[in-house]
Design a protein around this motif. Structure first.
Motif, PDB file in Angstrom:
ATOM      1  N   VAL A 289       0.841  -1.204   0.000  1.00 35.20           N
ATOM      2  CA  VAL A 289       0.000   0.000   0.000  1.00 35.20           C
ATOM      3  C   VAL A 289       0.873   1.251   0.000  1.00 35.20           C
ATOM      4  N   ARG A 290       1.921   1.244   0.816  1.00 38.33           N
ATOM      5  CA  ARG A 290       2.825   2.408   0.872  1.00 38.33           C
ATOM      6  C   ARG A 290       3.515   2.636  -0.462  1.00 38.33           C
ATOM      7  N   ARG A 291       3.756   1.574  -1.195  1.00 39.71           N
ATOM      8  CA  ARG A 291       4.395   1.696  -2.512  1.00 39.71           C
ATOM      9  C   ARG A 291       3.449   2.341  -3.521  1.00 39.71           C
ATOM     10  N   GLY A 292       2.159   2.316  -3.230  1.00 38.54           N
ATOM     11  CA  GLY A 292       1.189   2.892  -4.149  1.00 38.54           C
ATOM     12  C   GLY A 292       0.322   1.864  -4.852  1.00 38.54           C
ATOM     13  N   CYS A 293       0.486   0.597  -4.507  1.00 40.65           N
ATOM     14  CA  CYS A 293      -0.341  -0.454  -5.124  1.00 40.65           C
ATOM     15  C   CYS A 293      -1.794  -0.290  -4.667  1.00 40.65           C
ATOM     16  N   ARG A 294      -2.711  -0.483  -5.581  1.00 41.41           N
ATOM     17  CA  ARG A 294      -4.123  -0.355  -5.249  1.00 41.41           C
ATOM     18  C   ARG A 294      -4.936  -1.592  -5.635  1.00 41.41           C
ATOM     19  N   ARG A 295      -4.360  -2.485  -6.391  1.00 42.27           N
ATOM     20  CA  ARG A 295      -5.056  -3.731  -6.754  1.00 42.27           C
ATOM     21  C   ARG A 295      -4.180  -4.878  -6.269  1.00 42.27           C
ATOM     22  N   ILE A 296      -4.326  -5.200  -4.998  1.00 37.54           N
ATOM     23  CA  ILE A 296      -3.415  -6.133  -4.323  1.00 37.54           C
ATOM     24  C   ILE A 296      -4.108  -7.479  -4.090  1.00 37.54           C
ATOM     25  N   GLY A 297      -3.501  -8.513  -4.604  1.00 39.84           N
ATOM     26  CA  GLY A 297      -3.990  -9.860  -4.351  1.00 39.84           C
ATOM     27  C   GLY A 297      -3.115 -10.574  -3.349  1.00 39.84           C
ATOM     28  N   THR A 298      -3.508 -11.775  -2.979  1.00 35.01           N
ATOM     29  CA  THR A 298      -2.686 -12.572  -2.066  1.00 35.01           C
ATOM     30  C   THR A 298      -2.706 -14.040  -2.456  1.00 35.01           C
ATOM     31  N   ILE A 299      -1.559 -14.682  -2.290  1.00 38.29           N
ATOM     32  CA  ILE A 299      -1.476 -16.143  -2.356  1.00 38.29           C
ATOM     33  C   ILE A 299      -1.384 -16.590  -0.902  1.00 38.29           C
ATOM     34  N   ALA A 300      -2.494 -17.071  -0.385  1.00 41.02           N
ATOM     35  CA  ALA A 300      -2.588 -17.443   1.026  1.00 41.02           C
ATOM     36  C   ALA A 300      -2.036 -18.849   1.243  1.00 41.02           C
ATOM     37  N   GLY A 301      -1.706 -19.142   2.490  1.00 39.39           N
ATOM     38  CA  GLY A 301      -1.273 -20.485   2.836  1.00 39.39           C
ATOM     39  C   GLY A 301      -2.452 -21.429   2.956  1.00 39.39           C
ATOM     40  N   PRO A 302      -2.188 -22.693   3.260  1.00 46.51           N
ATOM     41  CA  PRO A 302      -3.270 -23.676   3.381  1.00 46.51           C
ATOM     42  C   PRO A 302      -4.294 -23.265   4.434  1.00 46.51           C
ATOM     43  N   ALA A 303      -5.553 -23.480   4.113  1.00 50.37           N
ATOM     44  CA  ALA A 303      -6.634 -23.084   5.029  1.00 50.37           C
ATOM     45  C   ALA A 303      -6.734 -24.007   6.231  1.00 50.37           C
ATOM     46  N   ASP A 304      -5.961 -25.116   6.252  1.00 48.89           N
ATOM     47  CA  ASP A 304      -6.005 -26.027   7.401  1.00 48.89           C
ATOM     48  C   ASP A 304      -4.803 -25.845   8.320  1.00 48.89           C
ATOM     49  N   MET A 305      -4.059 -24.726   8.143  1.00 52.00           N
ATOM     50  CA  MET A 305      -2.915 -24.430   8.999  1.00 52.00           C
ATOM     51  C   MET A 305      -3.098 -23.038   9.597  1.00 52.00           C
ATOM     52  N   THR A 306      -2.823 -22.888  10.879  1.00 50.60           N
ATOM     53  CA  THR A 306      -3.082 -21.605  11.530  1.00 50.60           C
ATOM     54  C   THR A 306      -2.236 -20.485  10.935  1.00 50.60           C
ATOM     55  N   ALA A 307      -1.016 -20.777  10.499  1.00 52.76           N
ATOM     56  CA  ALA A 307      -0.189 -19.735   9.882  1.00 52.76           C
ATOM     57  C   ALA A 307      -0.849 -19.212   8.617  1.00 52.76           C
ATOM     58  N   GLY A 308      -1.407 -20.112   7.808  1.00 52.59           N
ATOM     59  CA  GLY A 308      -2.088 -19.690   6.589  1.00 52.59           C
ATOM     60  C   GLY A 308      -3.307 -18.840   6.891  1.00 52.59           C
ATOM     61  N   VAL A 309      -4.090 -19.251   7.866  1.00 52.32           N
ATOM     62  CA  VAL A 309      -5.305 -18.520   8.231  1.00 52.32           C
ATOM     63  C   VAL A 309      -4.955 -17.152   8.817  1.00 52.32           C
ATOM     64  N   ASP A 310      -3.965 -17.098   9.698  1.00 49.85           N
ATOM     65  CA  ASP A 310      -3.625 -15.843  10.368  1.00 49.85           C
ATOM     66  C   ASP A 310      -3.005 -14.832   9.396  1.00 49.85           C
ATOM     67  N   ARG A 311      -2.142 -15.295   8.495  1.00 52.69           N
ATOM     68  CA  ARG A 311      -1.537 -14.366   7.534  1.00 52.69           C
ATOM     69  C   ARG A 311      -2.587 -13.815   6.573  1.00 52.69           C
ATOM     70  N   LEU A 312      -3.560 -14.639   6.206  1.00 55.59           N
ATOM     71  CA  LEU A 312      -4.655 -14.157   5.361  1.00 55.59           C
ATOM     72  C   LEU A 312      -5.494 -13.127   6.106  1.00 55.59           C
ATOM     73  N   LEU A 313      -5.745 -13.365   7.385  1.00 50.51           N
ATOM     74  CA  LEU A 313      -6.505 -12.399   8.177  1.00 50.51           C
ATOM     75  C   LEU A 313      -5.767 -11.062   8.235  1.00 50.51           C
ATOM     76  N   GLY A 314      -4.453 -11.101   8.411  1.00 43.30           N
ATOM     77  CA  GLY A 314      -3.671  -9.867   8.438  1.00 43.30           C
ATOM     78  C   GLY A 314      -3.768  -9.114   7.119  1.00 43.30           C
ATOM     79  N   TRP A 315      -3.726  -9.847   6.005  1.00 41.94           N
ATOM     80  CA  TRP A 315      -3.886  -9.222   4.683  1.00 41.94           C
ATOM     81  C   TRP A 315      -5.247  -8.534   4.574  1.00 41.94           C
ATOM     82  N   ARG A 316      -6.291  -9.216   4.989  1.00 40.20           N
ATOM     83  CA  ARG A 316      -7.643  -8.632   4.897  1.00 40.20           C
ATOM     84  C   ARG A 316      -7.754  -7.383   5.775  1.00 40.20           C
ATOM     85  N   MET A 317      -7.189  -7.439   6.961  1.00 35.68           N
ATOM     86  CA  MET A 317      -7.266  -6.288   7.856  1.00 35.68           C
ATOM     87  C   MET A 317      -6.594  -5.063   7.236  1.00 35.68           C
TER      88      MET A 317
END
Length: 343
Positions: free
Chosen positions: A187-215
């Motif tokens: 966002v600081r770089r100026g990106c406005r159309r940001i996607g994510t490659i999330a980790g596996p949905a059955d691992m807490t690291a994947g779920v938590d990093r995705l939550l951080g991206w959404r926030m």
């Protein structure tokens, strides 16, 4: 069975150690096996006798006396090809081995998949062939935290467990904060159309990093619809990036939940003619060596895996030193952004 059972006649015996040290057989046994109620003078004499005679205790008999195996399991519910190709596991194994080796404890590596392999591993743990366990890379459906809590086995999880978090010890990094930090860098770089490659949905690291991206996306007032899940492997990251670019060809930034997946994403971007970071900026996660070797080098979130492994081993030793009583403890390390050329 006692200390001299099944011992070759040519080998020194516990009785010989006791005679040379000038103590009783019981005192010699307590001194050798780390028992209390042995004076410093007697312990010093027994140590000298052991060195002089070249005495080695019968470990099977010793374990019956102490109820300790002097071994610890590193449980990894992943296939072996994944374990030996991902630097996360090498860094974890090195950290755990260093701490346990200093205490002369043997590390037993248990790799297991679902089904019969998992049941065999659980039987091994339940039968107390080891004194405690460190668990890494666990999944929602393996229920390992529930199983180990029910066994009363001293254990520490590297990564927040899905369940029984209040009953078992674990160390982790703040993956929600890390996911947010990676996205905010874009966002600081100026990106406005940001996607994510999330980790596996059955691992807490994947779920938590995705939550951080959404926030972070919500905080910036940006859409959070561009999400594809990967499997924390390079091939999985390349496949997920290709899918993400087909679904959202206008992306100008991608937050990726691991550096291995980000390395695969860079290949997918290059194949479609997109320049990094000019056309699409990329941020990874982990900082375990992969990020420095990609072209361009990856901006990434540093997860202190070595410190986490070290702390996990020390938390397990605290439980073993406390008579093998499991304790629920939690230590969470802060992540940090490492700026390189990809963003």
């Amino acid at each position: 069975m006692d200390e001299d059972s099944a011992r070759s006649p040519s080998l020194p015996t516990l009785d010989e150690v006791a005679r040379l040290a000038g103590v009783s057989r019981a005192t010699a046994s307590r001194a050798i096996n780390g028992g209390d109620k042995v004076s410093l003078k007697a312990r010093t004499a027994v140590d000298a006798a052991v060195q002089s005679l070249g005495y080695a205790p019968n470990l099977a008999a010793r374990s019956l006396v102490t109820r300790r195996t002097d071994s610890v399991a590193l449980v990894v519910p992943e296939p072996d090809d994944r374990v030996f190709s991902d630097p996360f596991f090498a860094r974890t194994l090195r950290g755990v081995s260093r701490v346990l080796g200093a205490r002369d404890l043997q590390l037993v590596l248990l790799l297991t998949g679902p089904g019969e392999e998992e049941q065999r591993m659980l039987r091994y743990l339940r039968n107390r062939h080891i004194d405690g366990a460190i668990v890494v890379s666990h999944h929602r459906n393996d229920h390992l935290s529930d199983h180990l809590a029910a066994m009363g086995l001293p254990c520490v999880f590297v990564g927040r467990p899905w369940t029984s978090a209040a009953k078992v010890a674990y160390v982790d990094t703040d993956n929600v904060a890390g996911g947010s930090e990676a996205t905010e860098a874009l966002v600081r770089r100026g990106c406005r159309r940001i996607g994510t490659i999330a980790g596996p949905a059955d691992m807490t690291a994947g779920v938590d990093r995705l939550l951080g991206w959404r926030m972070a996306m919500h905080k910036a007032g940006l859409s959070d619809d561009a999400v594809v899940h990967g499997d924390f492997t390079e091939a999985g990251g390349e496949s997920a990036a290709a899918q993400l670019l087909i679904q959202h060809p206008d992306l100008d930034g991608i937050a990726v939940a691991s550096d291995l997946m980000a390395a695969g994403a860079l290949r997918a971007l290059a194949r479609t003619g997109r320049r990094v970071p000019d056309d699409v900026a990329v941020v990874g996660y982990d900082d375990l060596g992969v990020a420095e070797r990609t072209t361009p080098p990856l901006t990434t979130v540093h997860a202190p895996v070595g410190d986490m492994a070290d702390q996990a081993a020390r938390l397990l030793l605290e439980q073993l030193d406390d008579g093998g009583r499991p304790r629920a403890m939690r230590i969470v390390f802060p992540p940090s952004l490492v700026q390189r050329d990809s963003a």
